[in-house]
Design a protein around this motif. Structure first.
Motif, PDB file in Angstrom:
ATOM      1  N   ASN A  79       0.797  -1.235   0.178  1.00  0.00           N
ATOM      2  CA  ASN A  79       0.129   0.147  -0.176  1.00  0.00           C
ATOM      3  C   ASN A  79       0.742   1.177   0.015  1.00  0.00           C
ATOM      4  OD1 ASN A  79      -2.490  -0.908  -0.260  1.00  0.00           O
ATOM      5  ND2 ASN A  79      -2.484  -1.700   2.220  1.00  0.00           N
ATOM      6  N   HIS A  80       1.931   1.183   0.359  1.00  0.00           N
ATOM      7  CA  HIS A  80       3.002   2.232   0.571  1.00  0.00           C
ATOM      8  C   HIS A  80       4.369   1.821   0.447  1.00  0.00           C
ATOM      9  CE1 HIS A  80       4.216   6.144   1.522  1.00  0.00           C
ATOM     10  NE2 HIS A  80       4.231   6.406   2.841  1.00  0.00           N
ATOM     11  N   MET A  81       4.995   2.803  -0.301  1.00  0.00           N
ATOM     12  CA  MET A  81       6.455   2.378  -0.584  1.00  0.00           C
ATOM     13  C   MET A  81       7.631   2.924   0.260  1.00  0.00           C
ATOM     14  SD  MET A  81       7.516  -0.114  -2.270  1.00  0.00           S
ATOM     15  CE  MET A  81       9.069   0.424  -2.703  1.00  0.00           C
ATOM     16  N   GLU A  82       7.140   3.836   1.355  1.00  0.00           N
ATOM     17  CA  GLU A  82       8.214   4.498   2.019  1.00  0.00           C
ATOM     18  C   GLU A  82       8.924   3.483   2.760  1.00  0.00           C
ATOM     19  OE1 GLU A  82       6.883   7.871   4.416  1.00  0.00           O
ATOM     20  OE2 GLU A  82       8.992   8.520   5.052  1.00  0.00           O
ATOM     21  N   PRO A  83      10.341   3.442   2.978  1.00  0.00           N
ATOM     22  CA  PRO A  83      10.906   2.298   3.574  1.00  0.00           C
ATOM     23  C   PRO A  83      10.515   2.126   4.919  1.00  0.00           C
ATOM     24  CG  PRO A  83      12.471   3.749   2.464  1.00  0.00           C
ATOM     25  CD  PRO A  83      11.158   4.590   2.358  1.00  0.00           C
ATOM     26  N   ASP A  84       9.896   2.888   5.632  1.00  0.00           N
ATOM     27  CA  ASP A  84       9.276   2.347   7.098  1.00  0.00           C
ATOM     28  C   ASP A  84       8.156   1.231   6.830  1.00  0.00           C
ATOM     29  OD1 ASP A  84       7.560   4.431   6.104  1.00  0.00           O
ATOM     30  OD2 ASP A  84       6.987   4.990   7.912  1.00  0.00           O
ATOM     31  N   HIS A  85       7.837   0.884   5.739  1.00  0.00           N
ATOM     32  CA  HIS A  85       6.910  -0.074   5.384  1.00  0.00           C
ATOM     33  C   HIS A  85       7.435  -0.954   4.466  1.00  0.00           C
ATOM     34  CE1 HIS A  85       4.349   2.310   7.961  1.00  0.00           C
ATOM     35  NE2 HIS A  85       4.472   3.452   7.068  1.00  0.00           N
ATOM     36  N   CYS A  86       8.389  -0.615   3.515  1.00  0.00           N
ATOM     37  CA  CYS A  86       8.652  -1.570   2.462  1.00  0.00           C
ATOM     38  C   CYS A  86      10.083  -2.175   2.596  1.00  0.00           C
ATOM     39  CB  CYS A  86       8.490  -0.808   1.111  1.00  0.00           C
ATOM     40  SG  CYS A  86       9.891   0.142   0.923  1.00  0.00           S
ATOM     41  N   VAL A 147      -1.110  10.653  -0.047  1.00  0.00           N
ATOM     42  CA  VAL A 147      -1.333  10.338   1.555  1.00  0.00           C
ATOM     43  C   VAL A 147      -0.503   9.195   1.916  1.00  0.00           C
ATOM     44  CG1 VAL A 147      -3.285   9.910   3.238  1.00  0.00           C
ATOM     45  CG2 VAL A 147      -3.782  10.928   1.142  1.00  0.00           C
ATOM     46  N   HIS A 148       0.680   9.221   1.779  1.00  0.00           N
ATOM     47  CA  HIS A 148       1.456  10.230   1.854  1.00  0.00           C
ATOM     48  C   HIS A 148       2.422  10.542   0.797  1.00  0.00           C
ATOM     49  CE1 HIS A 148       5.672  10.378   4.216  1.00  0.00           C
ATOM     50  NE2 HIS A 148       5.484  11.830   3.591  1.00  0.00           N
ATOM     51  N   TRP A 149       2.675   9.368   0.008  1.00  0.00           N
ATOM     52  CA  TRP A 149       3.564   9.618  -1.428  1.00  0.00           C
ATOM     53  C   TRP A 149       2.522   9.355  -2.572  1.00  0.00           C
ATOM     54  CZ3 TRP A 149       8.614   6.489  -0.862  1.00  0.00           C
ATOM     55  CH2 TRP A 149       9.535   7.100  -0.007  1.00  0.00           C
ATOM     56  N   ALA A 166      -3.077   2.516   5.162  1.00  0.00           N
ATOM     57  CA  ALA A 166      -1.640   3.177   4.783  1.00  0.00           C
ATOM     58  C   ALA A 166      -1.323   4.080   5.955  1.00  0.00           C
ATOM     59  CB  ALA A 166      -1.431   3.651   3.449  1.00  0.00           C
ATOM     60  N   ASP A 167      -0.498   5.184   5.820  1.00  0.00           N
ATOM     61  CA  ASP A 167      -0.420   6.215   6.642  1.00  0.00           C
ATOM     62  C   ASP A 167      -1.554   6.758   7.277  1.00  0.00           C
ATOM     63  OD1 ASP A 167       2.503   5.713   6.801  1.00  0.00           O
ATOM     64  OD2 ASP A 167       3.090   7.369   5.128  1.00  0.00           O
ATOM     65  N   ALA A 168      -2.517   6.863   6.525  1.00  0.00           N
ATOM     66  CA  ALA A 168      -3.633   7.607   6.989  1.00  0.00           C
ATOM     67  C   ALA A 168      -4.222   6.984   8.285  1.00  0.00           C
ATOM     68  CB  ALA A 168      -4.781   7.640   6.121  1.00  0.00           C
ATOM     69  N   ARG A 196       0.685  15.460  15.701  1.00  0.00           N
ATOM     70  CA  ARG A 196       2.083  15.814  15.434  1.00  0.00           C
ATOM     71  C   ARG A 196       2.414  14.975  14.207  1.00  0.00           C
ATOM     72  NH1 ARG A 196       7.679  14.646  17.256  1.00  0.00           N
ATOM     73  NH2 ARG A 196       6.748  12.950  18.627  1.00  0.00           N
ATOM     74  N   TYR A 197       2.173  13.734  14.262  1.00  0.00           N
ATOM     75  CA  TYR A 197       2.411  12.712  13.041  1.00  0.00           C
ATOM     76  C   TYR A 197       1.631  13.241  11.938  1.00  0.00           C
ATOM     77  CZ  TYR A 197       2.288   8.646   9.994  1.00  0.00           C
ATOM     78  OH  TYR A 197       2.344   7.978   8.729  1.00  0.00           O
ATOM     79  N   TYR A 198       0.359  13.385  11.942  1.00  0.00           N
ATOM     80  CA  TYR A 198      -0.337  14.116  10.655  1.00  0.00           C
ATOM     81  C   TYR A 198       0.182  15.261   9.999  1.00  0.00           C
ATOM     82  CZ  TYR A 198      -3.545  15.968   7.536  1.00  0.00           C
ATOM     83  OH  TYR A 198      -4.156  16.322   6.436  1.00  0.00           O
ATOM     84  N   LEU A 227      -1.125   2.021   9.260  1.00  0.00           N
ATOM     85  CA  LEU A 227       0.323   1.246   9.242  1.00  0.00           C
ATOM     86  C   LEU A 227       1.084   1.881  10.578  1.00  0.00           C
ATOM     87  CD1 LEU A 227       1.377   1.653   5.647  1.00  0.00           C
ATOM     88  CD2 LEU A 227       0.857  -0.452   6.827  1.00  0.00           C
ATOM     89  N   HIS A 228       0.761   2.642  11.387  1.00  0.00           N
ATOM     90  CA  HIS A 228       1.216   3.216  12.733  1.00  0.00           C
ATOM     91  C   HIS A 228       0.249   3.223  13.821  1.00  0.00           C
ATOM     92  CE1 HIS A 228       5.076   4.229  10.531  1.00  0.00           C
ATOM     93  NE2 HIS A 228       4.230   4.990   9.828  1.00  0.00           N
ATOM     94  N   GLY A 229       0.447   2.675  14.760  1.00  0.00           N
ATOM     95  CA  GLY A 229      -0.541   3.139  15.935  1.00  0.00           C
ATOM     96  C   GLY A 229      -1.738   2.183  16.013  1.00  0.00           C
TER      97      GLY A 229
HETATM   98 FE1  FEO Z   1       4.938   7.447   4.533  1.00  0.00          FE
HETATM   99 FE2  FEO Z   1       4.895   5.445   7.531  1.00  0.00          FE
HETATM  100  O1  FEO Z   1       5.397   6.075   5.839  1.00  0.00           O
END
Ligand code: FEO
Length: 401
Positions: A79-86, A147-149, A166-168, A196-198, A227-229
């Motif tokens: 769903n998302h390719m930022e390295p914190d998930h991929c 949201v976000h890439w 995803a990040d949302a 703060r995250y959003y 994907l977080h929290g």
């Molecule tokens: Fe946009 Fe949690 O990565």
């Protein structure tokens, strides 16, 4: 040791938390840690939704392998390719050589940019609204660009009415065993970090977030798996309302935030006098931050929360006190709109910080300024107190209304 939880009969949380990382994206302090959520559907086909950050890869892989229980992994939805998930995609591919990857055309491009293994031969490209059956679950894909890439997408489980978002709807903060919103006191323990995250991660992209929320409003959602929290499984309107406010740049609170820079205490002393006057005028819950010792990510989050922002700063190098200038430029980069500002400048021989702060503020959409810049020449004088009173009265009149 594996550490997983069921979120439904056959869907598992297989993520992991990091309490050692100091700075998320090497920018934002995360004193409460962060979780990288991942979900595994154990159906006729086994389907993993996203992976995790490299820092938690050992725990993550143990979790996945435990839930698979000897079965092979058939699909990984990205769903998302930022390295914190991929980051762990290649490790998963090496363990499961027949694995197929599911994503959109932009996902494919990004995977090839980040990795060198043969992606094309195992990649299934999906588009908005296409469906995929795992056996007893029908998954459909909702594009959520920025949201976000640009490649970000949501996956929706039609039978379970679960949105994998995803990040949302994510937040900073490690998960401490409780992974559902109804197992924690979200407002007390999580909201400020969610804000703060959003605001820092996605705050600039209010319009794309609004577009995604409008799509989500057409879907019957019973559970949101970010994907977080924490996972949202009740009171969804609460977090949807927050996202609606944040993404439309609507203040959450009629409140005053005072951000001051002060080299020797004189500008701070003036901010203190102003805050006392504000309190005497009935303004409650005033917050004050020294721009020198508050991380800018906290300042940005609070600026998204509050309706009124007082900026107080000395002149420095014939410009704005550097930490204040950095804050304002960062705030502008995050696209904050629709706030009301009051400005206090200081300068011992040539005060110019007020005019320059005003210029940055006016570049932010729908900014309003209360009164004219309040100028200090080194320190506050008795003859200026009445002018400060007037400024406090005007701010209080607006906030109390
Ligand atoms: Fe946009 Fe949690 O990565």
């Amino acid at each position: 040791m594996y550490n997983t939880r069921n979120i439904t009969k056959d869907i598992y949380w297989v993520g992991a938390s990091d309490r050692r990382l100091e700075l998320f994206e090497n920018i934002m302090p995360i004193t409460k840690g962060v979780s990288y959520n991942s979900y595994l559907i154990m159906d006729d086909k086994t389907v993993l939704l996203d992976t995790a950050d490299a820092s938690v890869s050992r725990q993550f892989i143990e979790n996945v392998q435990h839930v698979l229980g000897g079965r092979s992994l058939d699909y990984l939805i990205v769903n998302h390719m930022e390295p914190d998930h991929c980051a762990v995609i290649e490790d998963i591919v090496l363990r499961h050589p027949n694995l197929k990857l599911i994503g959109n055309a932009k996902t494919l491009q990004m995977i090839k940019q980040f990795f060198d293994f043969d992606v094309e031969s195992r990649f299934v490209t999906v588009k908005e609204g296409e469906t995929f059956s795992t056996g007893h679950h029908t998954l459909t894909f909702v594009m959520a660009p920025m949201v976000h890439w640009p490649e970000a997408m949501f996956t929706y489980d039609v039978e379970e009415k679960i949105l994998f978002s995803a990040d949302a709807f994510g937040t900073f903060g490690a998960l401490n065993g409780n992974i559902f919103n109804d197992e924690v006191d979200f407002e007390k323990d999580w909201l400020s970090e969610a804000r703060r995250y959003y605001t820092n991660i996605v705050g600039k992209y209010g319009a794309p977030v609004q577009a995604a929320l409008k799509k989500a409003a057409t879907i019957d959602i019973q559970m949101i798996c970010p994907l977080h929290g924490p996972i949202w499984r009740n009171n969804l309107g609460y977090i949807l309302d927050k996202y609606n406010k944040w993404s439309t740049y609507t203040p959450e609170d009629d409140a005053v935030m005072v951000v001051y820079g002060s080299m020797y205490g004189n500008t701070e002393a003036t901010a203190n006098v102003l805050m006392t006057k504000l309190a005497e005028e009935g303004v409650k819950n005033i917050v004050a931050y020294s721009v020198s010792n508050t991380h800018v990510s906290h300042l940005i989050a609070e600026a998204f929360r509050c309706s009124h922002i007082v900026l107080a700063a000395p002149t420095y190098n014939n410009g704005i006190f550097t930490p204040m200038e950095n804050f304002l430029l960062d705030l502008k980069a995050h696209g904050l709109q629709n706030r009301t500002y009051a400005i206090i400048e200081n300068g011992t021989w040539a005060p110019v910080s007020g005019c320059q702060m005003m210029n940055i503020v006016q570049e932010m959409k729908d900014s309003k300024i209360i009164g004219s810049t309040f100028t200090l020449k080194s320190s506050l004088k008795e003859c200026q107190v009445e002018q400060l009173n007037c400024l406090a009265k005007e701010i209080a009149k607006q906030v109390n209304n």
